[in-house]
Design a protein around this motif. Sequence first.
Motif, PDB file in Angstrom:
ATOM      1  N   ASP A  33     -46.573 -39.995  47.128  1.00 15.13           N
ATOM      2  CA  ASP A  33     -47.107 -39.176  48.212  1.00 15.13           C
ATOM      3  C   ASP A  33     -46.136 -38.014  48.432  1.00 15.13           C
ATOM      4  OD1 ASP A  33     -47.915 -38.057  50.600  1.00 15.13           O
ATOM      5  OD2 ASP A  33     -48.203 -39.956  51.641  1.00 15.13           O
ATOM      6  N   VAL A  34     -46.533 -36.854  47.972  1.00  9.62           N
ATOM      7  CA  VAL A  34     -45.656 -35.674  48.084  1.00  9.62           C
ATOM      8  C   VAL A  34     -45.837 -35.069  49.482  1.00  9.62           C
ATOM      9  CG1 VAL A  34     -45.096 -33.407  47.160  1.00  9.62           C
ATOM     10  CG2 VAL A  34     -45.888 -35.220  45.612  1.00  9.62           C
ATOM     11  N   GLY A  35     -44.796 -35.156  50.301  1.00  9.38           N
ATOM     12  CA  GLY A  35     -44.904 -34.666  51.684  1.00  9.38           C
ATOM     13  C   GLY A  35     -45.550 -35.705  52.565  1.00  9.38           C
ATOM     14  N   ILE A  36     -44.914 -36.852  52.664  1.00  6.52           N
ATOM     15  CA  ILE A  36     -45.506 -37.967  53.429  1.00  6.52           C
ATOM     16  C   ILE A  36     -45.469 -37.693  54.936  1.00  6.52           C
ATOM     17  CG2 ILE A  36     -43.358 -39.321  53.580  1.00  6.52           C
ATOM     18  CD1 ILE A  36     -45.161 -41.853  53.127  1.00  6.52           C
ATOM     19  N   GLY A  37     -44.587 -36.787  55.349  1.00  8.68           N
ATOM     20  CA  GLY A  37     -44.531 -36.424  56.771  1.00  8.68           C
ATOM     21  C   GLY A  37     -43.933 -37.529  57.615  1.00  8.68           C
ATOM     22  N   ASN A  38     -44.410 -37.656  58.862  1.00 12.10           N
ATOM     23  CA  ASN A  38     -43.782 -38.605  59.788  1.00 12.10           C
ATOM     24  C   ASN A  38     -44.369 -40.011  59.703  1.00 12.10           C
ATOM     25  OD1 ASN A  38     -46.194 -38.434  61.097  1.00 12.10           O
ATOM     26  ND2 ASN A  38     -45.410 -37.476  62.949  1.00 12.10           N
ATOM     27  N   GLY A  39     -45.271 -40.231  58.784  1.00 15.42           N
ATOM     28  CA  GLY A  39     -45.786 -41.585  58.529  1.00 15.42           C
ATOM     29  C   GLY A  39     -46.740 -42.093  59.602  1.00 15.42           C
ATOM     30  N   ILE A  40     -47.249 -41.175  60.404  1.00 13.49           N
ATOM     31  CA  ILE A  40     -48.139 -41.580  61.496  1.00 13.49           C
ATOM     32  C   ILE A  40     -49.370 -42.325  60.964  1.00 13.49           C
ATOM     33  CG2 ILE A  40     -49.443 -39.409  61.632  1.00 13.49           C
ATOM     34  CD1 ILE A  40     -48.063 -41.229  64.660  1.00 13.49           C
ATOM     35  N   MET A  41     -49.712 -42.014  59.734  1.00 11.71           N
ATOM     36  CA  MET A  41     -50.874 -42.665  59.099  1.00 11.71           C
ATOM     37  C   MET A  41     -50.670 -44.186  58.969  1.00 11.71           C
ATOM     38  SD  MET A  41     -50.201 -43.575  55.673  1.00 11.71           S
ATOM     39  CE  MET A  41     -48.876 -43.354  54.497  1.00 11.71           C
ATOM     40  N   LEU A  42     -49.423 -44.638  59.023  1.00  6.77           N
ATOM     41  CA  LEU A  42     -49.170 -46.071  58.857  1.00  6.77           C
ATOM     42  C   LEU A  42     -49.746 -46.867  60.027  1.00  6.77           C
ATOM     43  CD1 LEU A  42     -45.501 -45.932  57.534  1.00  6.77           C
ATOM     44  CD2 LEU A  42     -47.572 -46.328  56.201  1.00  6.77           C
ATOM     45  N   PHE A 104     -50.175 -37.657  44.906  1.00  8.05           N
ATOM     46  CA  PHE A 104     -51.028 -37.214  45.991  1.00  8.05           C
ATOM     47  C   PHE A 104     -50.341 -36.116  46.804  1.00  8.05           C
ATOM     48  CE2 PHE A 104     -52.307 -38.044  50.490  1.00  8.05           C
ATOM     49  CZ  PHE A 104     -53.558 -37.485  50.364  1.00  8.05           C
ATOM     50  N   PHE A 105     -51.032 -34.992  46.956  1.00  8.95           N
ATOM     51  CA  PHE A 105     -50.535 -33.905  47.799  1.00  8.95           C
ATOM     52  C   PHE A 105     -51.421 -33.844  49.042  1.00  8.95           C
ATOM     53  CE2 PHE A 105     -49.340 -32.747  43.479  1.00  8.95           C
ATOM     54  CZ  PHE A 105     -48.051 -32.229  43.615  1.00  8.95           C
ATOM     55  N   GLY A 106     -50.993 -34.443  50.115  1.00  5.99           N
ATOM     56  CA  GLY A 106     -51.779 -34.466  51.360  1.00  5.99           C
ATOM     57  C   GLY A 106     -51.343 -33.323  52.254  1.00  5.99           C
ATOM     58  N   MET A 107     -52.025 -32.224  52.139  1.00  4.11           N
ATOM     59  CA  MET A 107     -51.725 -31.001  52.910  1.00  4.11           C
ATOM     60  C   MET A 107     -50.302 -30.501  52.656  1.00  4.11           C
ATOM     61  SD  MET A 107     -53.616 -31.481  56.495  1.00  4.11           S
ATOM     62  CE  MET A 107     -52.696 -32.906  56.990  1.00  4.11           C
ATOM     63  N   SER A 108     -49.798 -30.740  51.494  1.00  3.86           N
ATOM     64  CA  SER A 108     -48.432 -30.293  51.198  1.00  3.86           C
ATOM     65  C   SER A 108     -48.397 -29.266  50.061  1.00  3.86           C
ATOM     66  CB  SER A 108     -47.549 -31.493  50.831  1.00  3.86           C
ATOM     67  OG  SER A 108     -48.138 -32.234  49.768  1.00  3.86           O
ATOM     68  N   PHE A 109     -49.461 -29.229  49.269  1.00  2.39           N
ATOM     69  CA  PHE A 109     -49.439 -28.355  48.093  1.00  2.39           C
ATOM     70  C   PHE A 109     -49.288 -26.882  48.498  1.00  2.39           C
ATOM     71  CE2 PHE A 109     -51.292 -26.485  44.152  1.00  2.39           C
ATOM     72  CZ  PHE A 109     -50.373 -27.015  43.276  1.00  2.39           C
ATOM     73  N   MET A 110     -49.945 -26.510  49.611  1.00  2.00           N
ATOM     74  CA  MET A 110     -49.900 -25.094  50.037  1.00  2.00           C
ATOM     75  C   MET A 110     -48.521 -24.688  50.567  1.00  2.00           C
ATOM     76  SD  MET A 110     -51.242 -27.012  52.670  1.00  2.00           S
ATOM     77  CE  MET A 110     -51.205 -27.181  54.461  1.00  2.00           C
ATOM     78  N   LEU A 111     -47.633 -25.674  50.689  1.00  2.00           N
ATOM     79  CA  LEU A 111     -46.281 -25.359  51.180  1.00  2.00           C
ATOM     80  C   LEU A 111     -45.300 -25.108  50.038  1.00  2.00           C
ATOM     81  CD1 LEU A 111     -46.010 -28.084  53.955  1.00  2.00           C
ATOM     82  CD2 LEU A 111     -46.467 -25.671  54.263  1.00  2.00           C
ATOM     83  N   LEU A 112     -45.726 -25.349  48.815  1.00  2.00           N
ATOM     84  CA  LEU A 112     -44.786 -25.250  47.691  1.00  2.00           C
ATOM     85  C   LEU A 112     -44.696 -23.816  47.187  1.00  2.00           C
ATOM     86  CD1 LEU A 112     -45.952 -28.419  45.722  1.00  2.00           C
ATOM     87  CD2 LEU A 112     -44.104 -28.235  47.401  1.00  2.00           C
ATOM     88  N   ASP A 113     -43.456 -23.372  46.924  1.00  2.00           N
ATOM     89  CA  ASP A 113     -43.265 -21.994  46.451  1.00  2.00           C
ATOM     90  C   ASP A 113     -43.758 -21.834  45.016  1.00  2.00           C
ATOM     91  OD1 ASP A 113     -42.158 -21.131  48.767  1.00  2.00           O
ATOM     92  OD2 ASP A 113     -40.111 -21.666  48.173  1.00  2.00           O
ATOM     93  N   ASP A 114     -43.377 -22.770  44.165  1.00  2.00           N
ATOM     94  CA  ASP A 114     -43.777 -22.650  42.760  1.00  2.00           C
ATOM     95  C   ASP A 114     -44.680 -23.829  42.378  1.00  2.00           C
ATOM     96  OD1 ASP A 114     -44.066 -22.182  40.088  1.00  2.00           O
ATOM     97  OD2 ASP A 114     -41.940 -21.836  39.704  1.00  2.00           O
ATOM     98  N   GLN A 115     -45.948 -23.677  42.710  1.00  2.00           N
ATOM     99  CA  GLN A 115     -46.902 -24.781  42.518  1.00  2.00           C
ATOM    100  C   GLN A 115     -47.064 -25.127  41.037  1.00  2.00           C
ATOM    101  OE1 GLN A 115     -50.206 -22.817  44.480  1.00  2.00           O
ATOM    102  NE2 GLN A 115     -49.843 -23.974  46.360  1.00  2.00           N
ATOM    103  N   LYS A 116     -47.022 -24.081  40.209  1.00  2.00           N
ATOM    104  CA  LYS A 116     -47.228 -24.288  38.770  1.00  2.00           C
ATOM    105  C   LYS A 116     -46.101 -25.148  38.188  1.00  2.00           C
ATOM    106  CE  LYS A 116     -47.769 -21.307  34.710  1.00  2.00           C
ATOM    107  NZ  LYS A 116     -48.559 -22.193  33.897  1.00  2.00           N
ATOM    108  N   ALA A 117     -44.877 -24.822  38.576  1.00  3.89           N
ATOM    109  CA  ALA A 117     -43.722 -25.579  38.062  1.00  3.89           C
ATOM    110  C   ALA A 117     -43.803 -27.036  38.523  1.00  3.89           C
ATOM    111  CB  ALA A 117     -42.430 -24.937  38.547  1.00  3.89           C
TER     112      ALA A 117
END
Length: 209
Positions: A33-42, A104-117
Amino acid sequence: MINNLYNLIISDITRLCYKSCLNYFPPDSVILDVGIGNGIMLKKNHSLIKVKNLRITGLDINRHYLEHCRKLIRVFGLESQVDVRHQSVTTYDPPRQAYYDYIFFGMSFMLLDDQKAVLERAKKWLKPQGEVIFFQTMFKNRSKVMEFIKPRLKFLTTVDFGRVTYESDFYALLDQENLSPCKDMLLKKNVFKGECRMIITQPEHYIQH
Ligand SMILES: C[S@@+](CC[C@H](N)C(=O)[O-])C[C@H]1O[C@@H](n2cnc3c(N)ncnc32)[C@H](O)[C@@H]1O
């Protein structure tokens, strides 16, 4: 305070994000889970994670979110199933290549500078038949309003919403990275014609024609 703001602003989307993906993962899946955040989903999903015997590695670059996440892991007794690391996906290395069933990128992909890399590296971490899954808000047409608002929201809310994701750019990137979209599901319509979508992709060489 930081967690309260985060929960208030994105809790609905977080709920939808994890409900959709955790239901999708088959039992015994190994997930990054890339960018799991604060885990509130648990709070809502701890039983499902246990029943399905999912094993989740959560990465995040925000220490405060991870402290909160670690507390919830202890509260729900998920220590043997959910492991979190304070590390960016850009420098992370899995225990071995071909280790995960799902990235899994849960709302984290748009935060990455170099998505391709990131995609180039991450593809190698998948087992054969493994999938890369994106949950994100996408726009079909250029939205100048969103381009103006998004970067400024961080100063108001402390939550980073990253850049605006356009469907055509995202699909072009998948194509460059030889990731075939297997499913693209519209889960919710957002303001300014944004669409909350879950996109399931698989590296082309794993697809049986
Ligand atoms: C909008 S939040 C979503 C969190 C969580 N997936 C959810 O739905 O509640 C995006 C998360 O990605 C994290 N993040 C941003 N860049 C990252 C990176 N390079 N590596 C790992 N995590 C990152 C942020 O710190 C943040 O917690």
